[in-house]
Design an enzyme around this catalytic site. Structure first.
Site, mmCIF file in Angstrom:
data_model
loop_
_atom_site.group_PDB
_atom_site.id
_atom_site.type_symbol
_atom_site.label_atom_id
_atom_site.label_comp_id
_atom_site.label_asym_id
_atom_site.label_seq_id
_atom_site.Cartn_x
_atom_site.Cartn_y
_atom_site.Cartn_z
ATOM 1 N N CYS A 175 -7.780 6.044 -9.779
ATOM 2 C CA CYS A 175 -7.302 4.924 -8.972
ATOM 3 C C CYS A 175 -6.287 5.412 -7.936
ATOM 4 O O CYS A 175 -5.420 6.240 -8.228
ATOM 5 C CB CYS A 175 -6.654 3.878 -9.870
ATOM 6 S SG CYS A 175 -6.080 2.417 -8.970
ATOM 7 N N CYS A 202 0.820 3.069 -9.823
ATOM 8 C CA CYS A 202 1.516 2.300 -10.853
ATOM 9 C C CYS A 202 2.093 3.273 -11.888
ATOM 10 O O CYS A 202 1.357 4.050 -12.501
ATOM 11 C CB CYS A 202 0.564 1.318 -11.524
ATOM 12 S SG CYS A 202 -0.248 0.181 -10.368
ATOM 13 N N CYS A 210 0.534 3.834 -15.523
ATOM 14 C CA CYS A 210 -0.915 3.845 -15.717
ATOM 15 C C CYS A 210 -1.507 5.244 -15.836
ATOM 16 O O CYS A 210 -1.323 6.096 -14.967
ATOM 17 C CB CYS A 210 -1.586 3.098 -14.565
ATOM 18 S SG CYS A 210 -3.365 2.878 -14.832
ATOM 19 N N CYS A 214 -13.982 -9.085 -21.013
ATOM 20 C CA CYS A 214 -13.273 -8.725 -19.793
ATOM 21 C C CYS A 214 -13.720 -7.349 -19.321
ATOM 22 O O CYS A 214 -13.804 -6.408 -20.123
ATOM 23 C CB CYS A 214 -11.768 -8.729 -20.033
ATOM 24 S SG CYS A 214 -11.153 -10.267 -20.753
ATOM 25 N N CYS A 270 -14.525 -12.393 -17.661
ATOM 26 C CA CYS A 270 -13.290 -12.083 -16.955
ATOM 27 C C CYS A 270 -13.444 -10.701 -16.331
ATOM 28 O O CYS A 270 -14.153 -9.847 -16.872
ATOM 29 C CB CYS A 270 -12.105 -12.116 -17.923
ATOM 30 S SG CYS A 270 -10.493 -11.758 -17.151
ATOM 31 N N CYS A 316 -6.027 -15.123 -14.624
ATOM 32 C CA CYS A 316 -5.417 -14.442 -15.752
ATOM 33 C C CYS A 316 -4.339 -13.561 -15.149
ATOM 34 O O CYS A 316 -4.640 -12.621 -14.410
ATOM 35 C CB CYS A 316 -6.460 -13.612 -16.494
ATOM 36 S SG CYS A 316 -5.781 -12.618 -17.856
ATOM 37 N N ARG A 356 -1.375 -14.245 -24.177
ATOM 38 C CA ARG A 356 -2.090 -13.181 -24.893
ATOM 39 C C ARG A 356 -1.185 -12.000 -25.222
ATOM 40 O O ARG A 356 -0.500 -11.467 -24.351
ATOM 41 C CB ARG A 356 -3.276 -12.680 -24.058
ATOM 42 C CG ARG A 356 -4.082 -11.564 -24.745
ATOM 43 C CD ARG A 356 -5.248 -11.090 -23.907
ATOM 44 N NE ARG A 356 -6.143 -12.180 -23.632
ATOM 45 C CZ ARG A 356 -6.488 -12.588 -22.407
ATOM 46 N NH1 ARG A 356 -5.993 -11.974 -21.347
ATOM 47 N NH2 ARG A 356 -7.312 -13.592 -22.243
#
Length: 345
Positions: free
Chosen positions: A68, A72, A75, A112, A143, A203, A279
């Protein structure tokens, strides 16, 4: 009359009714309430909208792992950090649908699909549409989390049958620059707006235990509670420290978030977004049964199942079965985004 920051304000203000006028000081004051009172208030509000014995089981699959372009700091999938993770291509739709069948057989009601992208590319939309339609045909709620979306991409995903789109704010706006610099807070808000505009459910939550202050945690929940519409699902993640990531390395040295503070975060999330599915997401693998029980008491009513969350560990199916039996919990059936349990305070 109780203090204005209290969820129990007056006979004319129902604390279980969603409101969008919270101030940051009011949300922070909720965190400071005596723990027993905070959890009692959250549990009371929770019972107005949900059956407290039911917990939704969702399963998350990484359909495109690693590489990616975002940085972040938590991550393992960021190309900016050396975490030993090998980048993979987008999975075939048939393989994804087969995984969804296994998830359904294991008791999941929502499936998801997550891709490690900065943003969705138009060339990948047809393949994703096939995945979404196939999962939807199994009777599962669908999702996806695919990075930033344009308005047209949101429309296409909606037309393919996507029920929910996940796009977390991660943290409060004041701490955001300590987490990621390749995407702005407004970028995240814009994608959420595109999702809402096409009538898709959102979400949206964040991560705690990244070195942020309590006020930063309050700021995250304040940002969620003052959105034009509250998130339909609100994941609360506890940072799973990954070696090689800046925030992971920091937490490995300073320690993870205090369990009681995490429960407080869940309780405040329930109070400021009373109709959301709250969640327990990343980090549950290291939570004791007692800590999870407190989270459910404080208003959490959704978990991820399966032994893996994208690239981090998660409790295995038999471990969750024991937890549900211990706490007398039942799996929630697939339902419309709006809860319909006729509970009372």
């Amino acid at each position: 009359m109780a203090d204005d920051a209290s969820p129990i304000r007056s006979a004319f203000a129902d604390p279980a009714q969603p409101r969008h006028d919270w101030t940051l000081d009011q949300v922070e004051a909720l965190f400071a309430r005596p723990f027993m009172e905070l959890v009692f208030d959250a549990a009371t509000v929770h019972r107005r909208w949900f059956d407290p014995s039911q917990v939704q089981k969702s399963q998350l699959l990484s359909i495109k792992t690693g590489g990616c372009a975002e940085n972040c700091g938590y991550c393992s999938q960021s190309a900016s950090f050396d975490t030993g993770l090998k980048a993979e291509k987008l999975m075939d739709a048939t393989a994804v649908i087969a995984e969804a069948m296994v998830a359904k057989a294991g008791g999941a009601s929502r499936f998801c699909m997550g891709a490690a992208w900065r943003e969705l590319k138009d060339r990948d939309t047809p393949k994703l549409a096939t995945m979404i339609a196939g999962v939807k045909a199994l009777g599962l709620e669908t999702c996806a989390t695919l990075g930033m979306l344009t308005a047209d991409q949101a429309r296409q995903l909606k037309e393919a049958g996507l029920d929910y789109y996940n796009h977390n704010l991660d943290t409060g706006p004041e701490y955001y620059a300590q987490v990621v610099t390749t995407r702005t807070y407004q970028d995240r808000l814009d994608t959420l707006q595109h999702v809402r505009d096409v009538g898709m459910s959102t979400c949206c939550g964040g991560i705690v235990g990244m070195g942020e202050s309590r006020r930063d945690r309050a700021s995250l929940l304040h940002a969620l509670a003052t959105l034009p519409e509250h998130p339909d699902s609100l994941p609360v993640n506890a940072l799973v420290p990954v070696t090689g990531t800046p925030l992971g390395e920091r937490v490995l040295q300073t320690g993870e978030i205090d369990p009681i503070e995490f429960v407080r975060t869940v309780a405040v999330a329930r109070l400021v977004c009373p109709r959301a599915m709250v969640r327990l997401s990343a980090g549950r693998e290291t939570m004791s049964p007692e800590m999870q029980a407190l989270c459910f008491l404080a208003g959490a009513n959704s978990i991820f199942v399966g032994g893996k969350l994208l690239t981090t560990p998660n409790p295995e199916q038999d471990e969750d079965a024991r937890l549900f039996a211990l706490l007398d919990l039942k799996a929630m059936e697939p339902a419309s985004p709006s809860p319909s349990w006729g509970g009372t305070a």
